[in-house]
Design an enzyme around this catalytic site. Structure first.
Site, PDB file in Angstrom:
ATOM      1  CG  HIS A  20      13.536 -21.930 -67.967  1.00 30.30           C
ATOM      2  ND1 HIS A  20      13.014 -23.175 -68.177  1.00 30.30           N
ATOM      3  CD2 HIS A  20      14.503 -22.081 -67.026  1.00 30.30           C
ATOM      4  CE1 HIS A  20      13.635 -24.054 -67.395  1.00 30.30           C
ATOM      5  NE2 HIS A  20      14.534 -23.398 -66.680  1.00 30.30           N
ATOM      6  CG  ASP A 118      10.742 -24.132 -70.266  1.00 31.47           C
ATOM      7  OD1 ASP A 118      11.622 -24.933 -70.548  1.00 31.47           O
ATOM      8  OD2 ASP A 118      10.944 -22.962 -69.922  1.00 31.47           O
TER       9      ASP A 118
HETATM   10  O1  LIG Z   1      24.529 -10.858 -63.883  1.00 33.64           O
HETATM   11  C1  LIG Z   1      23.994 -11.639 -64.699  1.00 33.64           C
HETATM   12  C2  LIG Z   1      23.748 -12.995 -64.404  1.00 33.64           C
HETATM   13  C3  LIG Z   1      23.147 -13.796 -65.372  1.00 33.64           C
HETATM   14  N1  LIG Z   1      22.777 -13.267 -66.570  1.00 33.64           N
HETATM   15  C4  LIG Z   1      22.120 -14.110 -67.599  1.00 33.64           C
HETATM   16  O2  LIG Z   1      21.089 -14.875 -66.989  1.00 33.64           O
HETATM   17  C5  LIG Z   1      21.046 -16.184 -67.540  1.00 33.64           C
HETATM   18  C6  LIG Z   1      21.161 -17.165 -66.390  1.00 33.64           C
HETATM   19  O3  LIG Z   1      20.833 -18.444 -66.845  1.00 33.64           O
HETATM   20  P1  LIG Z   1      21.444 -19.781 -66.200  1.00 33.64           P
HETATM   21  O4  LIG Z   1      22.905 -19.721 -66.172  1.00 33.64           O
HETATM   22  O5  LIG Z   1      20.864 -20.933 -66.927  1.00 33.64           O
HETATM   23  O6  LIG Z   1      20.990 -19.723 -64.689  1.00 33.64           O
HETATM   24  P2  LIG Z   1      19.537 -19.671 -63.969  1.00 33.64           P
HETATM   25  O7  LIG Z   1      18.872 -18.406 -64.241  1.00 33.64           O
HETATM   26  O8  LIG Z   1      19.814 -20.018 -62.558  1.00 33.64           O
HETATM   27  O9  LIG Z   1      18.779 -20.875 -64.718  1.00 33.64           O
HETATM   28  C7  LIG Z   1      17.798 -21.806 -64.334  1.00 33.64           C
HETATM   29  O10 LIG Z   1      17.442 -22.408 -65.593  1.00 33.64           O
HETATM   30  C8  LIG Z   1      18.500 -23.079 -66.280  1.00 33.64           C
HETATM   31  C9  LIG Z   1      17.963 -23.574 -67.622  1.00 33.64           C
HETATM   32  O11 LIG Z   1      17.032 -24.595 -67.416  1.00 33.64           O
HETATM   33  C10 LIG Z   1      19.045 -24.229 -65.445  1.00 33.64           C
HETATM   34  O12 LIG Z   1      20.149 -24.821 -66.095  1.00 33.64           O
HETATM   35  C11 LIG Z   1      19.468 -23.682 -64.076  1.00 33.64           C
HETATM   36  O13 LIG Z   1      19.894 -24.771 -63.259  1.00 33.64           O
HETATM   37  C12 LIG Z   1      18.302 -22.942 -63.416  1.00 33.64           C
HETATM   38  O14 LIG Z   1      18.734 -22.396 -62.168  1.00 33.64           O
HETATM   39  C13 LIG Z   1      22.196 -16.295 -68.530  1.00 33.64           C
HETATM   40  O15 LIG Z   1      21.708 -16.145 -69.850  1.00 33.64           O
HETATM   41  C14 LIG Z   1      23.110 -15.123 -68.177  1.00 33.64           C
HETATM   42  O16 LIG Z   1      23.785 -14.581 -69.290  1.00 33.64           O
HETATM   43  C15 LIG Z   1      23.024 -11.955 -66.866  1.00 33.64           C
HETATM   44  O17 LIG Z   1      22.725 -11.491 -67.972  1.00 33.64           O
HETATM   45  N2  LIG Z   1      23.616 -11.172 -65.920  1.00 33.64           N
END
Ligand SMILES: O=c1ccn([C@@H]2O[C@H](COP(=O)(O)OP(=O)(O)O[C@H]3O[C@H](CO)[C@@H](O)[C@H](O)[C@H]3O)[C@@H](O)[C@H]2O)c(=O)[nH]1
Length: 422
Positions: A20, A118
């Protein structure tokens, strides 16, 4: 903060997790470029973590109206703040931040004209309950179509509903808590969505019947990149948003692999307990030594953009889904929580840019699905994802729908200062 009458002051308050903070910082960056005052509110815990890896404040120093503020999430410093702890973080934030936020709003100058929060958007959940399609009655319902969600009548099954929307018992207190948040979210004046019209047109027109004001301005990241490059400014690297230390050593490994031969595997913040404890199973390290490369936190967007990456095995978090789409990398989805089950269904059934493992996963299925994405159906997936990525690019360029919607958003925020719109 120097007070300029008539300038909108927007307070942006992301839910305090990585998935987020990233898009909210991108939104904040967009609004700063338009000359708005921004107060970006982080939990104190996360702000400290952001500062540990990057000087996030320096990144926004070019915008004189941009300020960071912090608020306590009410949890002790050593709390893991992971989703496997149920609603602890939601509850704590809810009870501890309200009063502090109210006080902050009184003090902030110029006066805050708009809060971008949010919320949880579960628009149709009450209708699905009303129609008797929830709660699911048992395993047989997992495969039945849910017919009460407009625009999704032909493909959404019980097992594709967000996990929090399918309790065994609708009186379950956690479900009731979510319902409460869902109903509260319907009180907002407008919705800003990190999606684009060409990706979700039928769904957006349905949301419009409930919220007259919606602004689909995504993919936020690509949009920001496009805006900054048109003014010859530099796009900040992803590490400048990160709550974890990014390990770039995987890039050199990727350079040594043949084109489109690598499957990037990441479940977002879902398995961080493993990384934080430093407890990666030794067999995993040993077994993948010759054929793979493991890091704790990757520069995801750079990895996805690398020519050697041909597939992404993902938990279907929304940011990961949209980043993969923009990078034209077909997905193998293994959703777990929240919106992920719906996202993965869209990936496989609607956009046809990958496969959905859903809740059935063993090594045979993983092998089969990877084969489908990397070999068997590759051409079909690449064709669809190339098209979607091209549409995303058009939407964020000058005159495209996301670009126009962003302009409307800025205009409407300006009007709010004068109280002309609510
Ligand atoms: O090794 C890694 C892994 C992830 N990321 C970044 O971290 C973010 C991850 O976001 P997302 O894929 O949305 O996963 P979550 O952090 O699990 O997001 C939460 O928030 C999202 C937005 O509401 C929801 O869609 C998900 O279900 C919820 O788990 C992305 O920008 C990735 O690029 C990195 O930079 N490096």
């Amino acid at each position: 903060m120097e007070e300029k009458p008539n300038s909108p002051h927007v307070l942006i308050f992301p839910f305090p997790v990585q998935g987020h903070i990233n898009p909210m910082l991108q939104l904040a960056h967009h609004l700063s470029l338009a000359g708005l005052y921004i107060t970006f509110l982080n939990s104190g815990h996360n702000h400290k973590r952001l500062l540990r890896y990057t000087d996030i404040q320096a990144r926004f120093a070019q915008y004189p109206g941009f300020h960071f503020k912090t608020i306590s999430d009410g949890l002790p410093d050593d709390h893991p703040r992971t989703i496997d702890r149920g609603t602890e973080i939601f509850d704590s934030l809810n009870s501890s931040s309200r009063k502090a936020l109210e006080e902050m709003l009184i003090d902030l100058r110029p006066p805050v004209s708009c809060i971008i929060g949010d919320p949880i958007l579960g628009l149709c959940t009450p209708d699905v309950i009303e129609a008797g399609e929830l709660p699911l009655k048992g395993y047989e319902d997992l495969d039945s179509l849910i017919t009460t969600v407009p625009g999704m009548e032909t493909f959404l099954r019980g097992r594709d509903l967000p996990s929090f929307c399918r309790p065994n018992d609708i009186n379950d207190p956690i479900f009731q808590q979510f319902m409460d948040w869902i109903l509260k979210s319907s009180e907002t004046n407008a919705l800003i969505l990190n999606t684009f019209e060409d990706l979700e047109a039928p769904i957006l027109s349905h949301i419009r019947t409930k919220y007259p004001k919606i602004y689909a301005i995504g993919p936020l990241d690509l949009h920001l990149q496009t805006k900054l490059s048109s003014s010859n400014s530099i796009m900040p690297s992803q590490s400048s948003n990160s709550l974890w230390e990014i390990d770039k050593s995987c890039m050199a490994w990727l350079d040594r692999q043949p084109p489109q031969s690598v499957v990037y595997v990441s479940f977002g913040s879902r398995i961080l307990w493993l990384q934080d404890e430093g407890e990666r199973p030794r067999e995993l390290e040993e077994g993948t030594k010759e054929r793979g490369y493991i890091v704790s936190w990757a520069p995801q967007e750079e990895v996805l953009a690398h020519k050697s990456v041909g597939g992404f095995m993902t938990h279907s978090g929304w940011n990961s889904t949209i980043e993969s789409l923009v990078a034209r990398v077909p997905m193998i989805c293994w959703p777990c929580l929240f919106d992920q089950q719906v996202n993965s269904r869209f990936v496989s059934e609607v956009w046809k840019i990958g496969v959905d493992m859903k809740d059935v996963c063993d090594r045979k299925i993983v092998e089969k699905m990877i084969y489908e994405v990397m070999v068997e159906r590759r051409e079909e997936f690449v064709k669809s994802i190339d098209r979607m990525a091209m549409l995303a690019k058009i939407c964020v360029s000058d005159g495209g729908s996301s670009s126009r919607n962003l302009n409307h958003l800025v205009e409407d925020l300006r009007l709010m200062v004068f109280g002309r719109i609510k």
